[in-house]
Design a protein around this motif. Structure first.
Motif, PDB file in Angstrom:
ATOM      1  N   ALA A   1       5.127  10.352   0.769  1.00 16.18           N
ATOM      2  CA  ALA A   1       4.761   8.947   0.871  1.00 16.18           C
ATOM      3  C   ALA A   1       3.242   8.886   0.930  1.00 16.18           C
ATOM      4  CB  ALA A   1       5.377   8.317   2.115  1.00 16.18           C
ATOM      5  N   VAL A   2       2.655   8.065   0.079  1.00 22.24           N
ATOM      6  CA  VAL A   2       1.202   8.015  -0.054  1.00 22.24           C
ATOM      7  C   VAL A   2       0.699   6.633   0.338  1.00 22.24           C
ATOM      8  CG1 VAL A   2      -0.725   8.254  -1.666  1.00 22.24           C
ATOM      9  CG2 VAL A   2       1.271   9.734  -1.897  1.00 22.24           C
ATOM     10  N   ASP A   3      -0.395   6.608   1.105  1.00 24.49           N
ATOM     11  CA  ASP A   3      -1.066   5.370   1.466  1.00 24.49           C
ATOM     12  C   ASP A   3      -2.095   5.059   0.385  1.00 24.49           C
ATOM     13  OD1 ASP A   3      -2.559   3.288   2.563  1.00 24.49           O
ATOM     14  OD2 ASP A   3      -2.423   4.074   4.609  1.00 24.49           O
ATOM     15  N   LEU A   4      -1.871   3.980  -0.372  1.00 28.00           N
ATOM     16  CA  LEU A   4      -2.729   3.662  -1.506  1.00 28.00           C
ATOM     17  C   LEU A   4      -4.088   3.124  -1.096  1.00 28.00           C
ATOM     18  CD1 LEU A   4      -0.086   2.009  -3.865  1.00 28.00           C
ATOM     19  CD2 LEU A   4      -0.994   4.337  -3.953  1.00 28.00           C
ATOM     20  N   ARG A   5      -4.307   2.859   0.171  1.00 25.73           N
ATOM     21  CA  ARG A   5      -5.614   2.383   0.612  1.00 25.73           C
ATOM     22  C   ARG A   5      -6.656   3.489   0.578  1.00 25.73           C
ATOM     23  NH1 ARG A   5      -3.262  -0.470   5.961  1.00 25.73           N
ATOM     24  NH2 ARG A   5      -2.080   1.501   5.895  1.00 25.73           N
ATOM     25  N   ASN A   6      -6.222   4.732   0.837  1.00 18.48           N
ATOM     26  CA  ASN A   6      -7.169   5.843   0.790  1.00 18.48           C
ATOM     27  C   ASN A   6      -6.622   7.074   0.065  1.00 18.48           C
ATOM     28  OD1 ASN A   6      -5.263   6.684   2.624  1.00 18.48           O
ATOM     29  ND2 ASN A   6      -6.676   6.956   4.340  1.00 18.48           N
ATOM     30  N   GLY A   7      -5.401   6.973  -0.438  1.00 20.40           N
ATOM     31  CA  GLY A   7      -4.832   8.093  -1.195  1.00 20.40           C
ATOM     32  C   GLY A   7      -4.337   9.244  -0.358  1.00 20.40           C
ATOM     33  N   SER A   8      -4.259   9.062   0.953  1.00 20.75           N
ATOM     34  CA  SER A   8      -3.814  10.151   1.822  1.00 20.75           C
ATOM     35  C   SER A   8      -2.292  10.234   1.860  1.00 20.75           C
ATOM     36  CB  SER A   8      -4.344   9.945   3.246  1.00 20.75           C
ATOM     37  OG  SER A   8      -3.791   8.769   3.815  1.00 20.75           O
ATOM     38  N   ILE A   9      -1.781  11.433   2.105  1.00 22.01           N
ATOM     39  CA  ILE A   9      -0.346  11.634   2.264  1.00 22.01           C
ATOM     40  C   ILE A   9       0.049  11.222   3.678  1.00 22.01           C
ATOM     41  CG2 ILE A   9       1.492  13.352   2.322  1.00 22.01           C
ATOM     42  CD1 ILE A   9      -0.066  14.936   0.222  1.00 22.01           C
TER      43      ILE A   9
ATOM     44  N   HIS B   1       0.813  -1.226   0.000  1.00 21.84           N
ATOM     45  CA  HIS B   1       0.000   0.000   0.000  1.00 21.84           C
ATOM     46  C   HIS B   1       0.850   1.282   0.000  1.00 21.84           C
ATOM     47  CE1 HIS B   1      -3.087  -2.867   0.951  1.00 21.84           C
ATOM     48  NE2 HIS B   1      -2.644  -3.051   2.182  1.00 21.84           N
ATOM     49  N   GLU B   2       2.139   1.196  -0.290  1.00 26.00           N
ATOM     50  CA  GLU B   2       3.018   2.365  -0.197  1.00 26.00           C
ATOM     51  C   GLU B   2       3.479   2.807  -1.576  1.00 26.00           C
ATOM     52  OE1 GLU B   2       6.809   3.155   2.594  1.00 26.00           O
ATOM     53  OE2 GLU B   2       7.129   1.638   1.063  1.00 26.00           O
ATOM     54  N   ALA B   3       3.405   4.111  -1.830  1.00 28.05           N
ATOM     55  CA  ALA B   3       3.942   4.694  -3.057  1.00 28.05           C
ATOM     56  C   ALA B   3       4.580   6.034  -2.713  1.00 28.05           C
ATOM     57  CB  ALA B   3       2.853   4.881  -4.111  1.00 28.05           C
ATOM     58  N   PHE B   4       5.557   6.442  -3.530  1.00 31.80           N
ATOM     59  CA  PHE B   4       6.226   7.725  -3.352  1.00 31.80           C
ATOM     60  C   PHE B   4       5.989   8.576  -4.600  1.00 31.80           C
ATOM     61  CE2 PHE B   4       8.632   4.654  -0.837  1.00 31.80           C
ATOM     62  CZ  PHE B   4       8.631   5.265   0.406  1.00 31.80           C
ATOM     63  N   ILE B   5       5.671   9.838  -4.385  1.00 26.15           N
ATOM     64  CA  ILE B   5       5.441  10.738  -5.514  1.00 26.15           C
ATOM     65  C   ILE B   5       6.196  12.049  -5.297  1.00 26.15           C
ATOM     66  CG2 ILE B   5       3.154   9.734  -5.859  1.00 26.15           C
ATOM     67  CD1 ILE B   5       3.070  13.301  -4.971  1.00 26.15           C
ATOM     68  N   SER B   6       6.500  12.711  -6.400  1.00 25.32           N
ATOM     69  CA  SER B   6       7.014  14.083  -6.342  1.00 25.32           C
ATOM     70  C   SER B   6       6.159  14.934  -7.258  1.00 25.32           C
ATOM     71  CB  SER B   6       8.482  14.149  -6.768  1.00 25.32           C
ATOM     72  OG  SER B   6       8.623  13.846  -8.151  1.00 25.32           O
ATOM     73  N   ASP B   7       6.059  16.226  -6.956  1.00 24.65           N
ATOM     74  CA  ASP B   7       5.335  17.132  -7.836  1.00 24.65           C
ATOM     75  C   ASP B   7       6.319  18.081  -8.500  1.00 24.65           C
ATOM     76  OD1 ASP B   7       5.959  19.068  -5.941  1.00 24.65           O
ATOM     77  OD2 ASP B   7       3.944  19.189  -5.107  1.00 24.65           O
ATOM     78  N   ASN B   8       5.805  19.047  -9.244  1.00 21.62           N
ATOM     79  CA  ASN B   8       6.672  19.976  -9.962  1.00 21.62           C
ATOM     80  C   ASN B   8       7.101  21.164  -9.109  1.00 21.62           C
ATOM     81  OD1 ASN B   8       7.004  19.223 -13.002  1.00 21.62           O
ATOM     82  ND2 ASN B   8       4.878  18.721 -12.512  1.00 21.62           N
ATOM     83  N   GLY B   9       6.789  21.118  -7.829  1.00 21.08           N
ATOM     84  CA  GLY B   9       7.336  22.079  -6.883  1.00 21.08           C
ATOM     85  C   GLY B   9       8.570  21.477  -6.247  1.00 21.08           C
ATOM     86  N   SER B  10       8.566  21.382  -4.939  1.00 24.07           N
ATOM     87  CA  SER B  10       9.698  20.759  -4.237  1.00 24.07           C
ATOM     88  C   SER B  10       9.193  19.785  -3.181  1.00 24.07           C
ATOM     89  CB  SER B  10      10.579  21.833  -3.588  1.00 24.07           C
ATOM     90  OG  SER B  10       9.805  22.647  -2.710  1.00 24.07           O
TER      91      SER B  10
END
Length: 397
Positions: free
Chosen positions: A289-297, A276-285
């Motif tokens: 770490a995101v919980d894929l069960r509910n999409g929360s940071i 249930h773990e994923a890591f994302i970056s955006d175009n800022g800085s």
């Protein structure tokens, strides 16, 4: 000691090792494995891929259209085995996908030029197999078992293909848009190409009844699957949303997580090693770490001053390559067993290494990590180790 391999804007390949047990002020070691400065920015590295089999091979895709395969020698330096050029790429296009499997290297460009290059057993040459995909692609990924691949892009829905069929079909099939079932009455948007297994469908219109634009900026596979027709995919969009797909559950996303990317949409996404773990970056800085069960940071990393353009996860650490010329090593925190449960601690930036040039790609070298030692537990163990065992008969009556 975990180690990450880094490519930069000048074509250099370096290694960054992190030793949490080191007593030095810096727990990282930086080493140049391949000097690419002689060719300059025309050979900037856009993608890296590692194949850690019987013999570890590293592949690199360059800005000038070249793809290289390296092997490591006894001095831990990279030796060039073979290099070739993707002739279908233009100066304003780039590589958006690179993967290695066995002796084969797969590369994909923004204009849909897909190439499978296979290294001969004696390393004396390379054979090539070409395929064509839609243009305006933003990301391409190969599955864990290499049986399928997926892509998405600007007005290009997330799509799943059978790898073998993609390279065995007639070269003109894509251009003609030949449907898989021979029907000519289906809508063009619903017609699958030969080799295509599944294609996503856009989310419903907004509250004004307007069509929502399709711009998939990145994607990744989630849990491995033994069935080519059932895959779990995660895609990020320019609007900052994340969409989760189950190809057996329909064409629309099974979950849409709104506004995860705070600035300029999602830049890149990587699946973590924990469930249930994923890591994302955006175009800022921001790196989250995101919980894929509910999409929360679950938590974010503080102290970043530039966009993280590449992420690499290992079982115990996360590495990020940023346009501010730093490679950062981040700690990873186990997600709670229950959704929404409070985390006792958050992930932090453990080390940052200034690279002098902009790092463009980072991958984990797939060597086994050493789990970090809890200092309090270690001190307790030292106390017990200092005590003597009591032999029978030593006790006083």
């Amino acid at each position: 000691m975990p180690r990450f391999l880094v490519g930069d804007e000048l074509g250099n390949i370096k290694s960054v090792g992190y030793n949490p047990a080191s007593q030095e002020e810096s727990k990282t070691t930086l080493k140049i494995l391949h000097d690419g400065t002689v060719t300059g920015r025309t050979k900037a590295i856009q993608k890296l891929a590692l194949n850690a089999g019987e013999k570890t091979l590293l592949s690199a895709a360059h800005a000038n259209g070249a793809v290289s395969i390296f092997s490591s020698n006894e001095d831990d330096q990279l030796e060039l085995l073979q290099e070739w050029k993707e002739t279908r790429i233009k100066s304003d296009q780039s590589f958006i996908g690179l993967a290695a499997s066995g002796s084969s290297v797969f590369s994909c460009t923004t204009n849909g030029a897909l190439l499978m290059s296979t290294l001969k057993d004696d390393n004396s040459g390379v054979s090539h197999n070409l395929a064509a995909l839609p243009s305006r692609l933003c990301d391409w990924r190969l599955s864990h078992d290499q049986q399928t691949f997926a892509y998405g892009g600007d007005e290009v829905e997330v799509s799943l293909w059978d790898t073998e069929r993609a390279f065995s079909r007639p070269s003109e099939s894509f251009a003609k848009g030949a449907p898989v079932n021979g029907s000519k009455k289906r809508k063009q948007s619903d017609t699958l190409f030969l080799g295509e297994i599944w294609r996503a469908k856009n989310v419903p219109n907004d509250f004004l009844g307007l069509r929502q634009p399709v711009h998939n900026t990145c994607l990744t596979y989630l849990s491995p699957s033994t069935s080519t027709s059932q895959q779990h995919l995660l895609a990020g969009t320019r609007l900052g949303d994340m969409r989760r797909y189950d190809t057996r559950a329909g064409r629309r996303p099974v979950a849409v997580f709104k506004g995860v990317g705070k600035v300029g949409g999602i830049k890149t996404v990587e699946k973590g090693f924990s469930e249930h773990e994923a890591f994302i970056s955006d175009n800022g800085s921001n790196v989250y770490a995101v919980d894929l069960r509910n999409g929360s940071i679950s938590y974010g990393y503080k102290g970043l001053s530039g966009t993280a353009i590449s992420l690499a996860a290992s079982p115990t650490y996360l590495a990020s390559a940023s346009i501010d010329r730093y490679i950062r090593i981040h700690s990873v925190v186990q997600l709670p067993d229950k959704v929404g449960q409070h985390l006792d601690k958050k992930g932090t930036v453990l080390e940052r290494i200034f690279m002098t040039t902009i790092p463009t790609a980072v991958v984990w070298d797939q060597e086994q990590d050493i789990a970090p030692v809890n200092e309090d537990e270690q001190e307790g163990e030292d106390v017990w180790e200092g005590m003597k065992n009591v032999e029978e008969g030593d006790g006083k009556a």
